[in-house]
Motif scaffolding. Structure first.
Motif, PDB file in Angstrom:
ATOM      1  N   SER A 134      62.639  52.719  76.009  1.00  0.00           N
ATOM      2  CA  SER A 134      61.236  52.526  75.681  1.00  0.00           C
ATOM      3  C   SER A 134      61.082  51.414  74.656  1.00  0.00           C
ATOM      4  CB  SER A 134      60.642  53.826  75.138  1.00  0.00           C
ATOM      5  OG  SER A 134      61.492  54.388  74.174  1.00  0.00           O
ATOM      6  N   THR A 146      59.889  49.094  71.682  1.00  0.00           N
ATOM      7  CA  THR A 146      59.302  49.447  70.397  1.00  0.00           C
ATOM      8  C   THR A 146      58.154  48.511  70.035  1.00  0.00           C
ATOM      9  OG1 THR A 146      60.961  48.067  69.306  1.00  0.00           O
ATOM     10  CG2 THR A 146      61.471  50.414  69.567  1.00  0.00           C
ATOM     11  N   TYR A 191      55.275  48.377  71.307  1.00  0.00           N
ATOM     12  CA  TYR A 191      53.995  49.076  71.342  1.00  0.00           C
ATOM     13  C   TYR A 191      53.965  50.090  70.202  1.00  0.00           C
ATOM     14  CZ  TYR A 191      49.859  51.332  73.289  1.00  0.00           C
ATOM     15  OH  TYR A 191      48.601  51.840  73.475  1.00  0.00           O
ATOM     16  N   CYS A 218      51.521  52.650  67.721  1.00  0.00           N
ATOM     17  CA  CYS A 218      50.228  53.305  67.572  1.00  0.00           C
ATOM     18  C   CYS A 218      49.621  52.936  66.210  1.00  0.00           C
ATOM     19  CB  CYS A 218      50.374  54.815  67.691  1.00  0.00           C
ATOM     20  SG  CYS A 218      50.838  55.349  69.355  1.00  0.00           S
ATOM     21  N   GLU A 225      49.621  59.677  64.988  1.00  0.00           N
ATOM     22  CA  GLU A 225      49.784  59.604  66.437  1.00  0.00           C
ATOM     23  C   GLU A 225      51.211  59.209  66.804  1.00  0.00           C
ATOM     24  OE1 GLU A 225      45.323  58.373  68.015  1.00  0.00           O
ATOM     25  OE2 GLU A 225      46.777  56.770  67.632  1.00  0.00           O
ATOM     26  N   LYS A 226      51.597  59.618  67.993  1.00  0.00           N
ATOM     27  CA  LYS A 226      52.874  59.217  68.574  1.00  0.00           C
ATOM     28  C   LYS A 226      52.624  58.523  69.903  1.00  0.00           C
ATOM     29  CE  LYS A 226      56.276  62.469  66.721  1.00  0.00           C
ATOM     30  NZ  LYS A 226      57.307  63.498  67.078  1.00  0.00           N
ATOM     31  N   LYS A 227      53.559  57.699  70.255  1.00  0.00           N
ATOM     32  CA  LYS A 227      53.458  56.930  71.501  1.00  0.00           C
ATOM     33  C   LYS A 227      53.968  57.762  72.677  1.00  0.00           C
ATOM     34  CE  LYS A 227      56.534  53.812  72.212  1.00  0.00           C
ATOM     35  NZ  LYS A 227      57.351  52.584  72.153  1.00  0.00           N
ATOM     36  N   GLU A 231      54.925  57.368  76.643  1.00  0.00           N
ATOM     37  CA  GLU A 231      55.331  56.250  77.501  1.00  0.00           C
ATOM     38  C   GLU A 231      55.831  56.784  78.836  1.00  0.00           C
ATOM     39  OE1 GLU A 231      58.568  52.537  77.312  1.00  0.00           O
ATOM     40  OE2 GLU A 231      58.060  53.710  75.538  1.00  0.00           O
ATOM     41  N   TYR A 239      51.436  53.122  78.443  1.00  0.00           N
ATOM     42  CA  TYR A 239      51.503  53.730  77.125  1.00  0.00           C
ATOM     43  C   TYR A 239      50.181  54.413  76.792  1.00  0.00           C
ATOM     44  CZ  TYR A 239      55.134  50.115  76.778  1.00  0.00           C
ATOM     45  OH  TYR A 239      56.198  49.299  77.009  1.00  0.00           O
ATOM     46  N   GLU A 240      50.293  55.462  75.963  1.00  0.00           N
ATOM     47  CA  GLU A 240      49.124  56.115  75.386  1.00  0.00           C
ATOM     48  C   GLU A 240      49.501  56.584  73.990  1.00  0.00           C
ATOM     49  OE1 GLU A 240      46.114  56.336  76.647  1.00  0.00           O
ATOM     50  OE2 GLU A 240      46.612  55.502  78.621  1.00  0.00           O
ATOM     51  N   CYS A 241      48.530  56.587  73.066  1.00  0.00           N
ATOM     52  CA  CYS A 241      48.738  57.127  71.723  1.00  0.00           C
ATOM     53  C   CYS A 241      48.073  58.495  71.638  1.00  0.00           C
ATOM     54  CB  CYS A 241      48.161  56.182  70.670  1.00  0.00           C
ATOM     55  SG  CYS A 241      49.157  54.688  70.438  1.00  0.00           S
TER      56      CYS A 241
END
Length: 340
Positions: free
Chosen positions: A16, A18, A20, A22, A27-29, A31, A73-75
């Motif tokens: 993954s 790094t 990207y 948040c 918050e955590k990423k 993926e 990706y999402e936070c």
């Protein structure tokens, strides 16, 4: 003797990126790495909290790139507990009938799940997040304890007359009688009125059925009497038939939008067109398309049966040539199945 020190361990499998990050520290990423097969449109995925699974926080789908590798990706708040679900609408999985695909998901650079969406389930789910699992769900069985109080009334047992319903099962065997329907489909004779004969198209698709379209038009008027396509059904025999006039000349046209034909790179497809029980056109390696005339021409029956493939160096059809779409006409005008 001297024993060299062991090599250093390989780096952990955390592909993954790094890059990207948040914006919020709480918050955590999340993926996901998605590798598609030939049918990316079948795949979709979503994320919700375990406390409210009906409210979707993320919903993705509508993919179009075949055999592509996609990363998204999402936070998400680290303190929550989430459930990730991935779906395959067709149920054939990401591997291995139509390509080699799969997926891997991470939360905070830690792998939390992977798979191929097995065909038996059509979906797979994983829980993740720092929040506590939704163990409050088991409190729902408590309301089930009053349910045993309802069995106490012994009045339901008198519902034993229900066993009288097995008696009506005798008509059920009569429902099996409709199995004669398959026998009705087996008779191949296709009845046509006087002055007409059967026209039957048998199309066996390859693994790209959506590329294929075909039609039959009257030679003199361009009026369409029959048409069809691959119907999105891979490696399937599709049969269409109708009745046509005997004293008429017809043009049969078949097109492959990709230009690779029905055989043999992606399956062994083919087509056969029958006129009054006789094959008047057939083929498989048709390139971008083929045309054939058949029937009876009152003015000049000069056509000779045989498949005529379109020249590969011809980029468009001239005026008067048969067409199924205006895109193949040099003038970009197709009316009544003739280029204008």
């Amino acid at each position: 003797g001297f024993t060299p020190p062991p090599p250093p361990p390989p780096p952990p499998p955390t592909p993954s990126p790094t890059q990207y990050v948040c914006a919020n520290t709480d918050e955590k990423k999340f993926e996901i790495h998605l590798k598609f097969d030939n049918w990316p449109a079948d795949i979709s995925w979503q994320i919700a909290t375990t406390s409210d699974p009906q409210t979707l926080l993320v919903k993705k789908g509508g993919y179009t790139d075949r055999n592509a590798l996609v990363t998204d990706y999402e936070c998400l708040k680290a303190s929550e507990r989430y459930i990730f679900t991935i779906f395959d609408s067709y149920g054939d999985g990401l591997c291995c009938n139509h390509g080699t695909g799969g997926y891997t998901i991470y939360f905070g650079n830690t792998e939390i799940g992977s798979g191929m969406v097995v065909s038996d389930n059509k979906s797979e789910s994983f829980e993740f997040g720092d929040g506590t699992p939704a163990t409050t769900a088991p409190v729902t069985p408590a309301p089930l304890t009053p349910a045993p109080t309802t069995p106490a009334p012994t009045t339901p047992p008198p519902t034993t007359p229900a066993p009288t319903t097995p008696a009506p099962t005798t008509p059920m065997p009569t429902t099996s009688a409709p199995t004669v329907n398959p026998t009705t489909s087996s008779p191949t004779p296709f009845e046509c009125p006087a002055g007409q004969v059967e026209l039957r198209m048998e199309l066996t698709t390859d693994t790209w059925p959506e590329d294929i379209t075909w039609n039959v038009v009257e030679h003199s008027t361009g009026v369409e009497v029959m048409e069809g396509h691959g119907e999105g059904k891979e490696l399937t025999l599709l049969i269409s038939n109708t009745c046509v006039q005997i004293d008429t000349l017809y043009d049969f046209n078949i097109y492959d939008s990709y230009g690779d034909g029905l055989c043999c790179a992606y399956g062994e497809g083919k087509f056969e067109l029958y006129y009054d029980g006789t094959i008047v056109a057939s083929g498989d390696q048709i390139g971008s398309g083929a045309s054939e005339s058949f029937g009876i021409s009152t003015p000049s029956p000069t056509s000779v049966p045989g498949l005529t493939s379109k020249p590969t160096n011809k980029v468009c059809e001239d005026k008067g040539e048969p067409c199924f779409s205006k895109s193949i006409c040099c003038s970009k005008k197709c009316r009544r199945n003739r280029c204008r």
